[in-house]
Design an enzyme around this catalytic site. Sequence first.
Site, short mmCIF file in Angstrom:
data_model
loop_
_atom_site.label_atom_id
_atom_site.label_comp_id
_atom_site.label_asym_id
_atom_site.label_seq_id
_atom_site.Cartn_x
_atom_site.Cartn_y
_atom_site.Cartn_z
N LYS A 293 -29.00 -27.74 22.95
CA LYS A 293 -30.07 -28.66 22.51
C LYS A 293 -29.43 -29.96 22.02
CE LYS A 293 -33.10 -30.54 19.51
NZ LYS A 293 -32.84 -31.65 18.59
N HIS B 149 -27.00 -36.07 8.83
CA HIS B 149 -28.39 -35.96 9.27
C HIS B 149 -29.33 -36.52 8.19
CE1 HIS B 149 -31.30 -34.21 12.01
NE2 HIS B 149 -32.02 -33.92 10.93
#
Length: 434
Positions: A275, A388
């Site tokens: 992914k 992130h």
Amino acid sequence: MAQISGFSKLSKEEKINWLAKNYFSNPQKASETLQLYWNKDKKLQRLHDEFTENTLSNYYLPFGVAPNFNINNKIYAIPMAIEESSVIAAASNAAKFWQKRGGFKAEVLNTNKVGQVHFNYSGDPKKLTDFFEEIQAKLFEATKPITKNMEKRGGGILSIDLVDKTDALANYFQLHCQFETLDAMGANFINSCLEQIAESFINLAANFFTADEMPEIIMSILSNYVPDCLVKAEVSCPIEDLADDKNEAEKFAEKFVEAIKIATIEPYRAVTHNKGIMNGIDSVVLATGNDFRAVEAGVHAYAARNGQYQSLTQAKIDNGVFKFWIEIPLALGTVGGLTSLHPLVKLALEMLRKPSAKELMQIVAVAGLAQNFAAVKSLVTTGIQEGHMKMHLMNILNQFEATNTERSKVIEHFKANTVSHSAVVDILEQLRNG
Ligand code: MEV
């Protein structure tokens, strides 16, 4: 909920009014939100309206760029269309990291695409084989009006084979065809060829088989599984170049290789690992007007080609050298489709200096490899959340409609502190309550 017939025949305004009235508690607001995203340039809006049926508005994605990619000693600024906050930052970091270590190398291994005519036949298999041998050349001949231009440029139909699949499904056969479509993704070309092949096959069969024996076409369609349209991208450097400290560099290389091994044997990890690769791949595929669903389907099938879903990347340490590479099937186009229609797609391709499809395959594979490098590097060192959440900070600030002053103060605060949703909420509350 309300239903309607003839919806597609309504004007855009009528469609919005009907939807707003029947599906929204505040019809006025729903209608305004949809109109907020219309382009003031009427010609441009019409172009987007006509891409698909029942267009109501435009759906924005950020269009960004990851610069400084050295691929085969050429420097690229790679356009990316993606909403996930950290993806472009991660790609840019990986580009910078490898720029100092020799850059990315990429090569196209093969460019064959596939399409199939699926049909049923319950007669004598030998008779079918004889028939096919007799008419095979005529099938190529029948497609000439479609293939003529492609052939002039060096592409066309490479092969048409009769395949007996009756072991797997009663009476099921196919004409398995391979194509070279050069700079076009080739979906329309392949499907047109296949439909012509199917029609000619049946017409010719009428003179060969009795009515009872006649083959029956089920469907004709390209395959998005393109294991022979392959590209490889890689990076490598002496282990000691991976970090300033020798021990740290060795530990990093070992943990990195172990992380890839885990993604090779453990499907739960492999899916997330891949992914992350697709974060890079899809965003360039989208920015360049290619079909990301086709790419996704083909890539994941390839990841499972050995019977188990596995990592698309591999890594090893070879005589003190760290090597990391990806091999993926990518059927991409740089002509046809949206490429000459969508202004941002045209711009993206110009930013890449109008690449051939082969060059775009290399760029996209590199984007996937870079993304995976950045993700695994974070995972085996700091953890993913540090980077992130830093990137996600803006989303949280937007969610709480922070003012410019609040933004500057919060950003300054998190230069030295770990970002979390609750930590941002706390500091905003402190600022707002004095
Ligand atoms: C997040 O979009 C992608 C990652 O989860 C990929 C990975 O775990 O390798 C960070």
